[in-house]
Write a protein that holds these residues in place. Structure first.
Motif, PDB file in Angstrom:
ATOM      1  N   TYR A  63       0.928  -1.342  -0.270  1.00 49.85           N
ATOM      2  CA  TYR A  63       0.072  -0.135   0.098  1.00 49.85           C
ATOM      3  C   TYR A  63       0.872   1.267   0.149  1.00 49.85           C
ATOM      4  O   TYR A  63       0.675   2.081  -0.784  1.00 49.85           O
ATOM      5  CB  TYR A  63      -0.923  -0.175   1.456  1.00 49.85           C
ATOM      6  N   PHE A  64       1.766   1.359   0.865  1.00 53.40           N
ATOM      7  CA  PHE A  64       2.775   2.550   1.005  1.00 53.40           C
ATOM      8  C   PHE A  64       3.518   2.661  -0.186  1.00 53.40           C
ATOM      9  O   PHE A  64       3.726   3.718  -0.614  1.00 53.40           O
ATOM     10  CB  PHE A  64       3.531   2.435   2.098  1.00 53.40           C
ATOM     11  N   LYS A  65       3.673   1.455  -0.780  1.00 54.37           N
ATOM     12  CA  LYS A  65       4.673   1.825  -2.141  1.00 54.37           C
ATOM     13  C   LYS A  65       3.756   2.058  -3.386  1.00 54.37           C
ATOM     14  O   LYS A  65       4.413   3.114  -3.948  1.00 54.37           O
ATOM     15  CB  LYS A  65       5.112   0.268  -2.629  1.00 54.37           C
ATOM     16  N   LEU A  66       2.403   1.807  -3.238  1.00 56.86           N
ATOM     17  CA  LEU A  66       1.369   2.196  -4.414  1.00 56.86           C
ATOM     18  C   LEU A  66       1.115   3.820  -4.023  1.00 56.86           C
ATOM     19  O   LEU A  66       0.662   4.457  -5.044  1.00 56.86           O
ATOM     20  CB  LEU A  66       0.163   1.450  -4.195  1.00 56.86           C
TER      21      LEU A  66
ATOM     22  N   PRO B  66       7.179   4.596  -0.382  1.00 59.42           N
ATOM     23  CA  PRO B  66       8.035   3.424  -0.585  1.00 59.42           C
ATOM     24  C   PRO B  66       8.853   2.914   0.497  1.00 59.42           C
ATOM     25  O   PRO B  66       9.205   1.696   0.698  1.00 59.42           O
ATOM     26  CB  PRO B  66       8.903   3.496  -1.943  1.00 59.42           C
ATOM     27  N   MET B  67       9.602   3.946   1.532  1.00 58.58           N
ATOM     28  CA  MET B  67      10.195   3.562   2.417  1.00 58.58           C
ATOM     29  C   MET B  67       9.563   2.945   3.758  1.00 58.58           C
ATOM     30  O   MET B  67      10.158   2.479   4.539  1.00 58.58           O
ATOM     31  CB  MET B  67      11.325   4.771   2.645  1.00 58.58           C
TER      32      MET B  67
ATOM     33  N   GLU C 145      13.023   4.831  14.553  1.00 59.96           N
ATOM     34  CA  GLU C 145      13.419   4.207  13.137  1.00 59.96           C
ATOM     35  C   GLU C 145      13.179   5.390  12.085  1.00 59.96           C
ATOM     36  O   GLU C 145      13.729   5.125  11.043  1.00 59.96           O
ATOM     37  CB  GLU C 145      12.391   3.043  13.045  1.00 59.96           C
ATOM     38  N   GLY C 146      12.435   6.447  12.286  1.00 58.95           N
ATOM     39  CA  GLY C 146      12.028   7.330  11.343  1.00 58.95           C
ATOM     40  C   GLY C 146      10.894   7.025  10.896  1.00 58.95           C
ATOM     41  O   GLY C 146      10.339   6.014  10.335  1.00 58.95           O
ATOM     42  N   ALA C 147       9.776   7.985  11.029  1.00 59.89           N
ATOM     43  CA  ALA C 147       8.286   7.741  10.631  1.00 59.89           C
ATOM     44  C   ALA C 147       8.356   7.464   9.151  1.00 59.89           C
ATOM     45  O   ALA C 147       7.206   6.658   8.826  1.00 59.89           O
ATOM     46  CB  ALA C 147       7.613   9.132  10.977  1.00 59.89           C
ATOM     47  N   ASP C 148       9.192   7.741   8.436  1.00 56.74           N
ATOM     48  CA  ASP C 148       9.019   7.618   6.837  1.00 56.74           C
ATOM     49  C   ASP C 148       9.261   5.958   6.671  1.00 56.74           C
ATOM     50  O   ASP C 148       9.404   5.548   5.511  1.00 56.74           O
ATOM     51  CB  ASP C 148       9.983   8.533   6.171  1.00 56.74           C
TER      52      ASP C 148
END
Length: 456
Positions: free
Chosen positions: A131-134, A138-139, A213-216
């Motif tokens: 889902y996040f890649k689309l 993408p990270m 970890e970094g929210a992104d």
């Protein structure tokens, strides 16, 4: 012709590889062989009856011997025994998806069927990453879960699991999973006198982990409504609401892993309803068919489906037997019985009595804590009630596995004695159980735990 008992024993030892089992323990003793179930009871191959205090494995919501469910399976097998959901549909999967979506909170309307719970968890992680890649992020791929929590045995689900002892022999696993504190208030490291403050602290550690970890890079948080491993940790007041705020703030998906807690175990169809929070994904299995056929599901929010509704995009994931026609037909009949027999109301009407009955055991010096919700409880065993001192690994081996587990079964109670975390006895009886069954459990537990107390 059915095998005789001696033949069954030898064949079991020669050919059957049992799950999560120390086979060395059966070199000089018989393998327990269960041959029949009726109501809240199971029977072994020699005719002895046991109260099913674990609903099989948190599965048998409606109890054993329900001919309506067996008949539903047989009728479906005669009509259509199998067809996959790979670009095709069949009526029982469609109808069950609609029924499950009608129970799920908010806009969780998309039901992706699997064969069981581990596959549902695996599907949820893959969906989160996809889902996040689309959607231009993408990270975002990492997952946060809680210490001691169990989420399944597949490589991805095992990576999310927070039990080092289950993971080490299979490493290296899938990277990018991180652990935060669970909600064991009995052993709270901070705010031990204020449950709400403890819950706020435990939830806030999720935000700390995301920041670290970094929210992104963080895609999802996987949490159970009541955590199973460690012995039934309920959420402190306000915990889930704070978790939801954190997930919204950092654009992280909240996955409610309800493989155990869904379908009445807590008195509601879903644990999210019990504790009043809105997840983005629910993973479930077990009680969806009351164990009469294998089935699991990932239930996703409508917005998570949107990228897959355009053009040639697809979620390139699936299982041969996910949404099997026989299993979905059984699931439909199972949920109809829930409604016809007011099963959820029965659990809500009796859950306080279940807790009160188990809490009577606190007069035994070995009982440290009784915790849980609905028909899902853990009893933590301790060396000293005042100091909460626990047992060493050697003492657990001798007392929990060497005596308590075997003796409960010998006395006629099938349940779980476990030391993933601190030593506990877990109880999750069929949802049809009433006070007579609670009393029977308590009486057997009292006899065995009283003897165990004298062995400390």
């Amino acid at each position: 012709m059915p095998m005789d008992y001696d033949h069954l024993q030898q064949a079991a030892k020669d050919h059957l590889w049992l799950h999560f089992t120390r086979h060395g323990g059966y070199e000089t003793s018989d393998v327990p062989i269960i041959v029949k179930g009726e109501g809240a009871y199971i029977y072994d191959a020699q005719g002895k009856r046991y109260l099913d205090g674990l609903a099989g494995l948190f599965v048998s919501q409606l109890g054993h011997g329900r001919t309506e469910l067996a008949d539903a399976a047989a009728a479906q097998a005669r009509e259509l025994a199998f067809h996959p959901l790979w670009s095709y549909a069949h009526p029982s999967a469609i109808e069950l998806a609609e029924k499950v979506a009608s129970y799920a909170p908010g806009s969780l309307n998309r039901v992706f069927f699997t064969s069981g719970g581990g596959e549902a968890v695996e599907s949820a992680w893959k969906l989160a990453k996809n889902y996040f890649k689309l959607t231009g992020k993408p990270m975002k791929h990492k997952v946060i879960s809680r210490t001691i929590a169990y989420h399944g045995t597949t490589q991805g689900a095992l990576s999310i699991t927070g039990l080092p002892g289950l993971k080490q022999q299979f490493e290296p696993l899938v990277p990018s999973t991180f652990r935060v504190p669970n909600t064991n208030f009995y052993r709270a490291p901070l705010h031990a006198d204020d449950e709400e403050a403890f819950g706020r602290w435990a939830a806030d550690q999720i935000a700390v982990a995301i920041e670290n970890e970094g929210a992104d890079s963080v895609a999802a948080v996987f949490l159970e409504p009541v955590q199973n491993a460690g012995g039934c940790f309920p959420p402190p007041p306000g915990y889930w609401q704070r978790v939801r705020e954190i997930c919204d703030e950092y654009d992280v998906l909240l996955v409610s892993d309800e493989v155990i807690c869904a379908f009445g175990r807590l008195g509601h169809m879903f644990g999210a309803e019990r504790f009043d929070y809105q997840p983005d994904i629910i993973t479930c299995a077990k009680g969806i068919t009351s164990g009469y056929a294998p089935l699991g599901a990932m239930i996703a929010d409508d917005r998570l489906m949107e990228p897959f509704l355009q053009g040639a995009t697809s979620f390139a994931h699936g299982y041969t037997f996910g949404g099997h026609p026989v299993s979905t037909a059984v699931g439909l009949r199972n949920l109809q019985i829930f409604e016809d027999e007011n099963v959820l109301e029965h659990v809500r009407d009796n859950r306080d009595n279940f807790r009160a009955t188990l809490e009577r055991l606190k007069d035994l010096p070995i009982v440290g804590d009784v915790r849980g919700d609905g028909y899902f409880y853990g009893i933590e065993l301790v060396k000293d009630q005042t100091t909460k001192e626990s047992f060493t690994a050697e003492e657990c081996e001798r007392l929990l596995f060497g005596f308590v587990s075997k003796q409960l079964y010998a006395e006629g109670l099938y349940c779980r004695a476990d030391d993933r975390g601190d030593p506990v006895v877990q109880l999750a009886p069929p949802l049809i159980c009433d006070q007579s069954h609670f009393d029977e459990m308590e009486q057997i537990l009292r006899v065995v735990l009283d003897k165990a107390s004298s062995m400390i």
